[in-house]
Design an enzyme around this catalytic site. Structure first.
Site, PDB file in Angstrom:
ATOM      1  N   CYS A 119       1.896   3.180  -2.415  1.00 35.29           N
ATOM      2  CA  CYS A 119       2.019   1.846  -3.260  1.00 35.29           C
ATOM      3  C   CYS A 119       0.877   2.038  -4.451  1.00 35.29           C
ATOM      4  O   CYS A 119       1.033   1.119  -5.288  1.00 35.29           O
ATOM      5  CB  CYS A 119       1.630   0.744  -2.469  1.00 35.29           C
ATOM      6  SG  CYS A 119       2.643   0.669  -0.965  1.00 35.29           S
ATOM      7  N   HIS A 252      -0.216  -4.889  -7.032  1.00 32.91           N
ATOM      8  CA  HIS A 252       0.948  -4.535  -6.065  1.00 32.91           C
ATOM      9  C   HIS A 252       1.400  -5.641  -5.404  1.00 32.91           C
ATOM     10  O   HIS A 252       0.770  -6.445  -4.658  1.00 32.91           O
ATOM     11  CB  HIS A 252       0.321  -3.423  -5.214  1.00 32.91           C
ATOM     12  CG  HIS A 252       1.220  -2.861  -4.051  1.00 32.91           C
ATOM     13  ND1 HIS A 252       2.765  -2.722  -4.418  1.00 32.91           N
ATOM     14  CD2 HIS A 252       1.068  -2.735  -2.714  1.00 32.91           C
ATOM     15  CE1 HIS A 252       3.094  -2.328  -3.129  1.00 32.91           C
ATOM     16  NE2 HIS A 252       2.351  -2.672  -2.142  1.00 32.91           N
ATOM     17  N   ASN A 282       8.151  -5.622  -1.230  1.00 30.78           N
ATOM     18  CA  ASN A 282       7.461  -4.767  -1.516  1.00 30.78           C
ATOM     19  C   ASN A 282       8.123  -3.489  -1.813  1.00 30.78           C
ATOM     20  O   ASN A 282       8.758  -2.498  -0.851  1.00 30.78           O
ATOM     21  CB  ASN A 282       6.433  -4.249  -0.112  1.00 30.78           C
ATOM     22  CG  ASN A 282       5.542  -3.112  -0.312  1.00 30.78           C
ATOM     23  OD1 ASN A 282       5.384  -2.326  -1.478  1.00 30.78           O
ATOM     24  ND2 ASN A 282       4.561  -2.981   0.406  1.00 30.78           N
TER      25      ASN A 282
END
Length: 325
Positions: A119, A252, A282
């Site tokens: 990520c 993020h 996500n």
């Protein structure tokens, strides 16, 4: 004269298939796994995510994102002299997704490679591109985050499968005599490998280990809120800036509670935070460039704004980039 790297164009791509929490609830119910829209929203802020169709790969999403970014920057694909793709879900073991993307763009000759920092991948990739442009190794780069996380999910585990989605975001980064990327800050601590991982690999034509995503959510949350504040403050210090100089925080997009916590610690109103986790879920390395492009095209982020991009991911990796847009 000092050479800087500037973001000159943004682009993104979301697969057409959108699954709401109601869709996910029905999908899991067929497996006797219980969840609900209320449960998902309360814990994550996620209301929907996008999944690719069969036969669609990370490079396909990356291609569309790059084409949009090139158009926004007014740059031809043939002018690109560096491609970096951040992904944890490459098209194949090798060659790199960046090489496949290069071919789909119809260009050849420039260096291309993937970055695997989960990520945090886009922050890592942007940091590398910034360094290569500053040193003269590149002048016009495509930096991409592209993921198809839906193929790593265990749909018997409601604590993880409702969190992730697919997508891609890209930026064109060009050499400039005007400051753009002001400072970068990246880190990792390998002792946390086990709290977020896909513990499988290919050997002898077989998958060894477990090829599905595993996560200790509480451990990830605790670690994330600490390191995100640290890296944000570190990158501000490197640039000689303070929290008051930040026009937009683009974190993020993992969990709205992590984002709210980071904003509080930086004394930023949530009105200054770009939030797309509700619609995208996500998307790992794609989440920051997806959110950036969304904010640019929605008229939130404007030329001259100072942006804080930051992420945290499996590895454990984390980092931040401060940008004058």
């Amino acid at each position: 004269m000092r050479r800087y790297a500037r973001i000159t164009g943004t682009g993104s791509c979301l697969p057409p298939r959108r699954l709401t929490n109601a869709d996910m609830t029905a999908l899991l119910a067929a497996r006797d796994v219980e969840t609900s829209d209320e449960w998902i929203v309360a814990r994550t802020g996620i209301r929907a995510r996008h999944f690719v169709a069969d036969g669609v790969f990370a490079s396909d999403l990356a291609l569309q994102a790059c084409q949009a970014a090139l158009e926004a920057a007014g740059v031809a694909a043939s002018d690109i002299d560096l491609i970096i793709v951040a992904t944890s879900t490459p098209d194949m073991v090798f060659p790199s997704t960046a090489a496949i993307l290069q071919n789909k763009l119809g260009i050849a000759g420039c260096p291309v490679f993937d970055v695997q920092a989960v990520c945090s991948g886009f922050v890592y990739a942007l940091t590398v591109a910034d360094s290569m442009i500053q040193t003269g190794a590149a002048s016009k780069a495509l930096v991409v985050g592209a993921e198809v996380f839906s193929r790593l999910l265990d749909f018997n585990d409601r604590t993880t499968c409702v969190l992730f989605g697919d997508g891609a975001g890209a930026v064109v980064v060009e050499a400039s005599d005007q400051p753009g990327i002001l400072a970068t800050d990246i880190h990792a601590d390998g002792k946390h490998v086990g709290i977020l991982c896909v513990p499988g690999h290919v050997s002898g034509g077989q998958i060894l280990g477990d090829p599905l995503l595993k996560m200790d959510g509480q451990a990830v949350f605790k670690l994330a809120v600490g390191v995100l504040e640290e890296t944000a403050r570190a990158v501000l210090a490197k640039a000689g800036k303070t929290e008051a100089d930040i026009d937009w925080l683009i974190p993020h997009q993992a969990n709205i509670r992590i984002m709210q916590s980071t904003a509080r610690k930086l004394k930023l109103s949530m009105d200054k935070v770009v939030v797309t986790v509700d619609e995208h879920g996500n998307t790992s390395a794609a989440s920051i460039p997806l959110a950036l492009d969304h904010a640019v095209r929605a008229g939130q982020v404007k030329k001259g704004d100072t942006l804080m991009l930051e992420g945290v991911g499996g590895g454990f990796t984390w980092g931040a980039v401060l940008v004058d847009f």
